[in-house]
Design a protein around this motif. Structure first.
Motif, short mmCIF file in Angstrom:
data_model
loop_
_atom_site.label_atom_id
_atom_site.label_comp_id
_atom_site.label_asym_id
_atom_site.label_seq_id
_atom_site.Cartn_x
_atom_site.Cartn_y
_atom_site.Cartn_z
N THR A 126 -17.82 -28.64 4.49
CA THR A 126 -17.57 -28.32 3.08
C THR A 126 -18.74 -27.54 2.51
OG1 THR A 126 -16.26 -30.34 2.86
CG2 THR A 126 -17.02 -29.32 0.83
N ASP A 168 -18.49 -23.98 3.87
CA ASP A 168 -17.44 -23.25 3.16
C ASP A 168 -17.91 -22.85 1.77
OD1 ASP A 168 -15.63 -23.36 5.26
OD2 ASP A 168 -14.65 -25.19 4.52
N GLY A 169 -18.65 -23.71 1.11
CA GLY A 169 -19.20 -23.37 -0.20
C GLY A 169 -20.16 -22.20 -0.12
N ARG A 193 -20.11 -19.83 2.21
CA ARG A 193 -19.29 -18.65 2.48
C ARG A 193 -18.64 -18.13 1.20
NH1 ARG A 193 -17.25 -21.72 6.98
NH2 ARG A 193 -18.48 -21.19 8.80
N GLN A 194 -18.08 -19.02 0.42
CA GLN A 194 -17.44 -18.61 -0.83
C GLN A 194 -18.46 -18.00 -1.79
OE1 GLN A 194 -15.47 -22.11 -2.25
NE2 GLN A 194 -13.87 -22.03 -0.71
N PHE A 195 -19.65 -18.58 -1.86
CA PHE A 195 -20.72 -18.06 -2.71
C PHE A 195 -21.10 -16.65 -2.27
CE2 PHE A 195 -25.15 -17.51 -3.93
CZ PHE A 195 -25.11 -17.87 -5.26
N GLU A 196 -21.26 -16.45 -0.96
CA GLU A 196 -21.63 -15.13 -0.43
C GLU A 196 -20.53 -14.11 -0.70
OE1 GLU A 196 -24.41 -13.96 1.09
OE2 GLU A 196 -25.41 -15.86 0.70
N GLU A 197 -19.28 -14.47 -0.48
CA GLU A 197 -18.16 -13.55 -0.72
C GLU A 197 -18.09 -13.18 -2.21
OE1 GLU A 197 -14.66 -15.43 0.76
OE2 GLU A 197 -15.23 -15.15 2.86
N LEU A 198 -18.33 -14.15 -3.08
CA LEU A 198 -18.29 -13.90 -4.51
C LEU A 198 -19.36 -12.91 -4.93
CD1 LEU A 198 -17.03 -14.76 -7.26
CD2 LEU A 198 -18.85 -16.46 -7.38
#
Length: 107
Positions: A93, A96-97, A99-104
């Motif tokens: 988790t 994944d957080g 990864r989401q932060f980097e993509e954002l």
């Protein structure tokens, strides 16, 4: 000498032995000049983007659960496996957080 296919070495020898004609040389120069000058007018400008740090909660070290006290029985091992799977899920988790932060922030 006109047998087909001609060996690759024979092609190389033929190409290297014949001098380039004046027309071919001029054509090659005419094609290279625009390629060499096409990018001469472009300038590179760098934009400063403030670095956004990743939240500390996502960077916390994933500690696996400690094994139960000795002796390790079969029942204790089953319970410990459940704890380890929960720890693994928590770490995933976190990843994944991140990864989401980097993509954002890459958009």
């Amino acid at each position: 000498m006109n047998s087909w296919p001609i060996e690759p070495q024979a092609w190389q020898d033929r190409l290297l032995s014949k001098p380039c004609s004046g027309r071919f040389r001029a054509l090659r120069c005419l094609c290279l000049i625009p390629l060499m000058t096409a990018c001469s007018a472009t300038t590179t400008t760098f934009v400063k983007v403030p670095a956004t740090p990743i939240p500390v909660s996502l960077l916390a070290f994933c500690q696996p659960s400690a094994p139960p006290n000795n002796p390790l029985t079969f029942g204790d091992a089953v319970l410990w496996n459940e704890l380890l799977l929960t720890d693994l899920e928590n770490c995933n988790t976190q990843l994944d957080g991140i990864r989401q932060f980097e993509e954002l922030h890459l958009k």
